[in-house]
Design a protein around this motif. Structure first.
Motif, mmCIF file in Angstrom:
data_model
loop_
_atom_site.group_PDB
_atom_site.id
_atom_site.type_symbol
_atom_site.label_atom_id
_atom_site.label_comp_id
_atom_site.label_asym_id
_atom_site.label_seq_id
_atom_site.Cartn_x
_atom_site.Cartn_y
_atom_site.Cartn_z
ATOM 1 N N LEU A 7 0.830 -1.206 0.000
ATOM 2 C CA LEU A 7 0.000 0.000 0.000
ATOM 3 C C LEU A 7 0.864 1.255 0.000
ATOM 4 O O LEU A 7 0.582 2.213 -0.720
ATOM 5 C CB LEU A 7 -0.880 0.027 1.245
ATOM 6 C CG LEU A 7 -2.356 -0.245 1.082
ATOM 7 C CD1 LEU A 7 -3.087 0.096 2.358
ATOM 8 C CD2 LEU A 7 -2.937 0.566 -0.076
ATOM 9 N N ALA A 8 1.894 1.242 0.799
ATOM 10 C CA ALA A 8 2.756 2.427 0.915
ATOM 11 C C ALA A 8 3.352 2.805 -0.432
ATOM 12 O O ALA A 8 3.512 3.989 -0.736
ATOM 13 C CB ALA A 8 3.857 2.177 1.938
ATOM 14 N N THR A 9 3.665 1.823 -1.232
ATOM 15 C CA THR A 9 4.213 2.112 -2.559
ATOM 16 C C THR A 9 3.192 2.852 -3.411
ATOM 17 O O THR A 9 3.518 3.813 -4.113
ATOM 18 C CB THR A 9 4.607 0.801 -3.266
ATOM 19 O OG1 THR A 9 5.573 0.142 -2.462
ATOM 20 C CG2 THR A 9 5.191 1.067 -4.642
ATOM 21 N N ILE A 10 1.951 2.408 -3.338
ATOM 22 C CA ILE A 10 0.908 3.074 -4.120
ATOM 23 C C ILE A 10 0.723 4.508 -3.622
ATOM 24 O O ILE A 10 0.687 5.451 -4.408
ATOM 25 C CB ILE A 10 -0.411 2.285 -4.059
ATOM 26 C CG1 ILE A 10 -0.174 0.836 -4.490
ATOM 27 C CG2 ILE A 10 -1.455 2.933 -4.958
ATOM 28 C CD1 ILE A 10 -1.413 -0.040 -4.412
ATOM 29 N N TYR A 11 0.644 4.664 -2.328
ATOM 30 C CA TYR A 11 0.530 6.016 -1.773
ATOM 31 C C TYR A 11 1.683 6.898 -2.227
ATOM 32 O O TYR A 11 1.488 8.019 -2.702
ATOM 33 C CB TYR A 11 0.500 5.976 -0.240
ATOM 34 C CG TYR A 11 -0.874 5.758 0.342
ATOM 35 C CD1 TYR A 11 -1.791 6.800 0.415
ATOM 36 C CD2 TYR A 11 -1.250 4.517 0.825
ATOM 37 C CE1 TYR A 11 -3.060 6.598 0.958
ATOM 38 C CE2 TYR A 11 -2.518 4.308 1.367
ATOM 39 C CZ TYR A 11 -3.419 5.349 1.430
ATOM 40 O OH TYR A 11 -4.658 5.159 1.953
ATOM 41 N N ASN A 12 2.884 6.388 -2.085
ATOM 42 C CA ASN A 12 4.049 7.206 -2.432
ATOM 43 C C ASN A 12 4.034 7.600 -3.900
ATOM 44 O O ASN A 12 4.298 8.759 -4.245
ATOM 45 C CB ASN A 12 5.342 6.446 -2.141
ATOM 46 C CG ASN A 12 5.587 6.311 -0.651
ATOM 47 O OD1 ASN A 12 5.028 7.070 0.142
ATOM 48 N ND2 ASN A 12 6.401 5.353 -0.272
ATOM 49 N N THR A 13 3.722 6.640 -4.743
ATOM 50 C CA THR A 13 3.767 6.905 -6.176
ATOM 51 C C THR A 13 2.678 7.893 -6.579
ATOM 52 O O THR A 13 2.928 8.855 -7.313
ATOM 53 C CB THR A 13 3.620 5.582 -6.953
ATOM 54 O OG1 THR A 13 4.615 4.682 -6.477
ATOM 55 C CG2 THR A 13 3.799 5.795 -8.441
ATOM 56 N N VAL A 14 1.491 7.669 -6.068
ATOM 57 C CA VAL A 14 0.381 8.568 -6.399
ATOM 58 C C VAL A 14 0.705 9.989 -5.920
ATOM 59 O O VAL A 14 0.481 10.972 -6.639
ATOM 60 C CB VAL A 14 -0.929 8.038 -5.791
ATOM 61 C CG1 VAL A 14 -1.997 9.112 -5.776
ATOM 62 C CG2 VAL A 14 -1.418 6.829 -6.574
ATOM 63 N N HIS A 15 1.253 10.095 -4.729
ATOM 64 C CA HIS A 15 1.584 11.422 -4.226
ATOM 65 C C HIS A 15 2.673 12.095 -5.037
ATOM 66 O O HIS A 15 2.640 13.298 -5.269
ATOM 67 C CB HIS A 15 1.954 11.353 -2.749
ATOM 68 C CG HIS A 15 0.750 11.182 -1.887
ATOM 69 N ND1 HIS A 15 0.772 10.515 -0.687
ATOM 70 C CD2 HIS A 15 -0.540 11.571 -2.077
ATOM 71 C CE1 HIS A 15 -0.462 10.517 -0.173
ATOM 72 N NE2 HIS A 15 -1.268 11.135 -0.998
ATOM 73 N N ALA A 16 3.625 11.299 -5.482
ATOM 74 C CA ALA A 16 4.689 11.871 -6.308
ATOM 75 C C ALA A 16 4.111 12.381 -7.629
ATOM 76 O O ALA A 16 4.467 13.462 -8.099
ATOM 77 C CB ALA A 16 5.782 10.836 -6.557
ATOM 78 N N PHE A 17 3.208 11.623 -8.218
ATOM 79 C CA PHE A 17 2.564 12.072 -9.467
ATOM 80 C C PHE A 17 1.750 13.332 -9.219
ATOM 81 O O PHE A 17 1.721 14.246 -10.034
ATOM 82 C CB PHE A 17 1.658 10.975 -10.041
ATOM 83 C CG PHE A 17 2.398 9.868 -10.728
ATOM 84 C CD1 PHE A 17 3.540 10.135 -11.475
ATOM 85 C CD2 PHE A 17 1.948 8.556 -10.649
ATOM 86 C CE1 PHE A 17 4.230 9.110 -12.128
ATOM 87 C CE2 PHE A 17 2.619 7.534 -11.293
ATOM 88 C CZ PHE A 17 3.765 7.798 -12.024
ATOM 89 N N LYS A 18 1.093 13.349 -8.094
ATOM 90 C CA LYS A 18 0.285 14.520 -7.791
ATOM 91 C C LYS A 18 1.187 15.750 -7.638
ATOM 92 O O LYS A 18 0.918 16.813 -8.197
ATOM 93 C CB LYS A 18 -0.501 14.293 -6.497
ATOM 94 C CG LYS A 18 -1.481 15.419 -6.208
ATOM 95 C CD LYS A 18 -1.951 15.411 -4.779
ATOM 96 C CE LYS A 18 -2.373 16.806 -4.347
ATOM 97 N NZ LYS A 18 -2.536 16.914 -2.889
ATOM 98 N N LYS A 19 2.251 15.561 -6.902
ATOM 99 C CA LYS A 19 3.188 16.668 -6.664
ATOM 100 C C LYS A 19 3.762 17.188 -7.977
ATOM 101 O O LYS A 19 3.978 18.384 -8.142
ATOM 102 C CB LYS A 19 4.302 16.172 -5.748
ATOM 103 C CG LYS A 19 5.064 17.271 -5.043
ATOM 104 C CD LYS A 19 5.961 16.653 -3.984
ATOM 105 C CE LYS A 19 6.882 17.698 -3.360
ATOM 106 N NZ LYS A 19 7.883 17.052 -2.469
#
Lengths: 137, 137
Positions: B56-68
């Motif tokens: 899950l943490a990987t998905i969160y991190n990746t999505v947040h990076a894309f958002k940023k």
DNA sequence: GACTTACTTTAGAACTATTATAAACTTTAA
DNA sequence: TTAAAGTTTATAATAGTTCTAAAGTAAGTC
């Protein structure tokens, strides 16, 4: 707002007038201006203004009962801290939101006018329309 | 969308192209239509379409990076289950929201026109304006 | 007023979405 | 090929909210 009115709010929400609920209702409804709050901020106000003790669950229950009875509305906004905002203004209206201060400000329904609104998709109807105007400094 | 483009999305987000991130980027950006998702729903899609494992943490991190990096936008809406919605449509636009199905539908910017908008309060500026049209059946 | 029943409050446990942590693993570039 | 930097992962931690069950209170009846 009169004491009877507070009692009416409670009765019409299906709530017995306990000490905690009366204090919450007074804080929420004995005021002229719209009040925006979260359960947490309401708890702090209560702690400051009264000597009564409030369990968090009591505040949640009471606020939800008022909401269910239509005496409060929930603002459909995802704030910074992921808390739920409630509003004592139950009329149709909109909001400014300042994400830096997490502050909501009411916008009267008549301050926004639409020239064009899309039709609801296939088989659906529009329930209501909310505008959030995000602010910066 | 081409493979190079996926790699560009990753690079421009400051992310090395790992197996997980490439799969996430492909799922998000190799499509024509807007995609609305929560981290949970994205995880389910990934589980269905790939054989790769995703924490899950990987998905969160990746999505947040894309958002940023501006490749995804977050929908400022408090959904039923209090989850955060993301949107692959990063242009200025609005949403229909069906609270029964928790479904979001894009509304193009040009499908809503305003006749009147209030001025920002004292010392503030309008950052942007979001319309949510709530649907019922 | 005392009694009984139904409803309330409360503290704390449980739950859910999300973020943090630290150890094992991968990518990168020399 | 190897060292450095970055990444994934499982799990713990956090925060808002809801649930639970025991102790307390309101309301109607005698």
């Amino acid at each position: 707002m009169k004491k009877t009115s507070i009692l009416n709010k409670l009765r019409s929400s299906g709530l017995r007038p306990t000490k905690q609920r009366v204090e919450i209702a007074k804080l929420l409804f004995n005021r002229d201006k719209t009040f925006h709050f979260t359960v947490e901020s309401l708890g702090k106000h209560l702690a400051k203004k009264t000597t009564t003790k409030f369990a968090l669950a009591t505040i949640y229950n009471t606020v939800h009962a008022f909401k269910k009875a239509g005496h409060l509305s929930e603002v459909h906004l995802r704030g910074k801290n992921n808390t739920t905002y409630f509003d004592t203004n139950i009329s149709n209206h909109h909001h400014f939101y300042d994400s830096e201060t997490s502050e909501l400000i009411d916008i009267n329904d008549n301050e926004i006018k639409f020239d064009k609104i899309p039709k609801a998709p296939n088989g659906k109807t529009i329930k209501n329309l909310e505008v959030i105007i995000n602010l910066k400094n």
